[in-house]
Design an enzyme around this catalytic site. Structure first.
Site, PDB file in Angstrom:
ATOM      1  N   CYS A 136       0.490  -1.774  -0.379  1.00  0.00           N
ATOM      2  CA  CYS A 136      -0.402   0.214  -0.103  1.00  0.00           C
ATOM      3  C   CYS A 136       0.825   0.728   0.074  1.00  0.00           C
ATOM      4  CB  CYS A 136      -1.197   0.038   0.972  1.00  0.00           C
ATOM      5  SG  CYS A 136      -1.734   1.373   1.480  1.00  0.00           S
ATOM      6  N   CYS A 139      -0.239   4.083   2.136  1.00  0.00           N
ATOM      7  CA  CYS A 139       0.304   4.278   3.975  1.00  0.00           C
ATOM      8  C   CYS A 139       1.430   4.221   3.720  1.00  0.00           C
ATOM      9  CB  CYS A 139      -0.438   2.369   3.799  1.00  0.00           C
ATOM     10  SG  CYS A 139      -1.801   1.853   3.152  1.00  0.00           S
ATOM     11  N   ASP A 140       1.842   3.934   3.476  1.00  0.00           N
ATOM     12  CA  ASP A 140       3.399   3.753   3.963  1.00  0.00           C
ATOM     13  C   ASP A 140       4.732   4.386   2.760  1.00  0.00           C
ATOM     14  OD1 ASP A 140       3.119   1.851   5.870  1.00  0.00           O
ATOM     15  OD2 ASP A 140       2.853  -0.107   3.990  1.00  0.00           O
TER      16      ASP A 140
END
Ligand code: FAD
Ligand code: NAP
Length: 313
Positions: A136, A139-140
């Site tokens: 992701c 997200c990261d």
């Protein structure tokens, strides 16, 4: 133990399919209950710009899903933050056990559990998950400012992730196992023109390399699919974007499946192999897998459920 919660229509899943089913079912006065699952809002909460949702030239995925949830609540759907852990479709009313301990019973069901990211299946990938290996980018990606990143995959997700990661990374290498991408042409154009992105064709990733203490990625080993020659690509972030598999665990032994583990529906409808159970979105669709098609199927599922429930009455 609390009494079971009974509903005319239980909707499992809170992506575009689930929320759209909730809007239509609530407007049909079915008082639906929607259980959101572990990922409220579904896959679009993991992305940034969505540029093909009709009516919005560009909309942030998470914002779109917040709006869909609000719309479903506004129409009267009951939205519950819980996860269904077991479903019994063998008798009616259908029974759903949940993580919170609540038992739901329902006269009809809409399954909209969508899909989940696939992984390569390498032991080293597993070892470094959360320590340099991710599925992701939104997200990261932030953790890799000024670092080198490798993305694997050749579809829309891989290309979008590679482009997004250029916001942080010093360099992004996209590794694909063939010599052409299946991503949309408009995305490919952006990818090929981007000065920070390189594509490594005809290679597969065979190992993630890293340090033990602290646990972290230092590179990935790539192998040429024809010659077998290997090389290590130095990177601190490795993003796996090789597609998604339907989340059919709950029902795979109870419903007819197709194309592997997708839930089968009667063509042109959302009726599954069990009467009163309807399926919509990525859970059943191995061809289109788009937000708008999922929403469309969510609408169909609510209408199919409404007409089936009326016939029972
Ligand atoms: P999902 O969005 O997958 O939602 C599934 C829902 O089911 C989740 O809420 C989850 O919590 C819930 N659930 C699962 N198991 C349970 C359980 N046991 N109990 C309760 N709930 C459960 N499509 C586009 O059209 N445009 C784009 O730009 C686009 N970008 C994308 C970017 C990325 C990174 C990804 C991964 C996908 C993208 N897609 C895009 C595809 C799109 O997100 C999907 O087609 C769409 O979200 C599918 O909707 P869905 O409702 O079927 O399922
Ligand atoms: P996808 O279209 O299924 O593509 C998966 C990619 O990963 C393919 O290029 C595939 O290679 C590769 N791959 C699969 N298994 C692999 C393995 N074991 N090792 C190496 N490579 C592997 O998946 P996706 O990109 O996640 O997209 C899923 C759906 O969501 C699609 O319908 C897509 O259109 C949609 N989506 C849409 C948007 C958008 O509209 N902007 C954005 C994201 C996703 P091959 O090509 O060789 O098969």
């Amino acid at each position: 133990m609390p009494d079971p919660v009974h509903t005319r229509l239980l909707i499992v899943g809170s992506g575009p399919a689930g929320y759209t089913a909730a809007v239509y079912a609530a407007r049909a006065m079915l008082n639906p209950v929607l259980v959101q699952g572990m990922e409220p809002g579904g896959q679009l909460t993991m992305t940034t710009d969505v540029e093909n949702w009709p009516g919005d030239t560009s909309v942030m995925g998470p914002d779109l899903m917040v709006r869909m949830e609000a719309h479903a609540r506004e129409t009267g759907a009951q939205i519950i933050n819980d996860v269904i852990t077991e479903l019994d479709l063998s008798k009616r009313p259908f029974t759903a056990q949940s993580d919170s301990g609540t038992v739901y019973t329902a006269d009809a069901l809409v399954l909209a559990t969508g899909a989940q990211a696939k992984w390569l299946g390498l032991p080293s990938e597993e070892k470094f998950k959360g320590f340099g290996v991710s599925a992701c980018a939104t997200c990261d990606g932030f953790f890799y400012r000024g670092k080198e990143i490798v993305v694997v995959g050749g579809g829309n997700t891989a290309v979008e992730e590679a482009l997004f990661l250029t916001n942080f990374a010093s360099r992004v290498t996209l590794v694909h196992r063939r010599d052409s991408l299946r991503a949309e042409k408009i995305l490919q154009d952006r990818l090929f023109k981007h000065p920070k992105i390189e594509v490594l064709w005809d290679h597969e990733i065979i190992e993630v390399e890293g340090t033990e203490a602290p646990l972290g990625v230092t590179g990935v080993k790539a192998r040429h699919v024809k010659s077998g020659a290997t090389q290590t690509l130095p990177c601190e972030g490795f993003f796996v974007a090789i597609g998604h598999a339907p989340s059919s665990e709950l029902v795979k032994d109870q419903l007819r499946l197709h194309a592997g583990t997708y839930v089968w529906v009667e063509p042109g409808t959302t009726r599954t192999s069990i009467e009163g159970v309807f399926a919509a979105g990525d859970l059943t669709d191995h061809t289109y897998r788009q937000a708008v098609t999922s929403a469309g199927m969510g609408c169909m599922a609510a209408l199919d459920a409404e007409s089936w429930l009326s016939a029972q009455d």
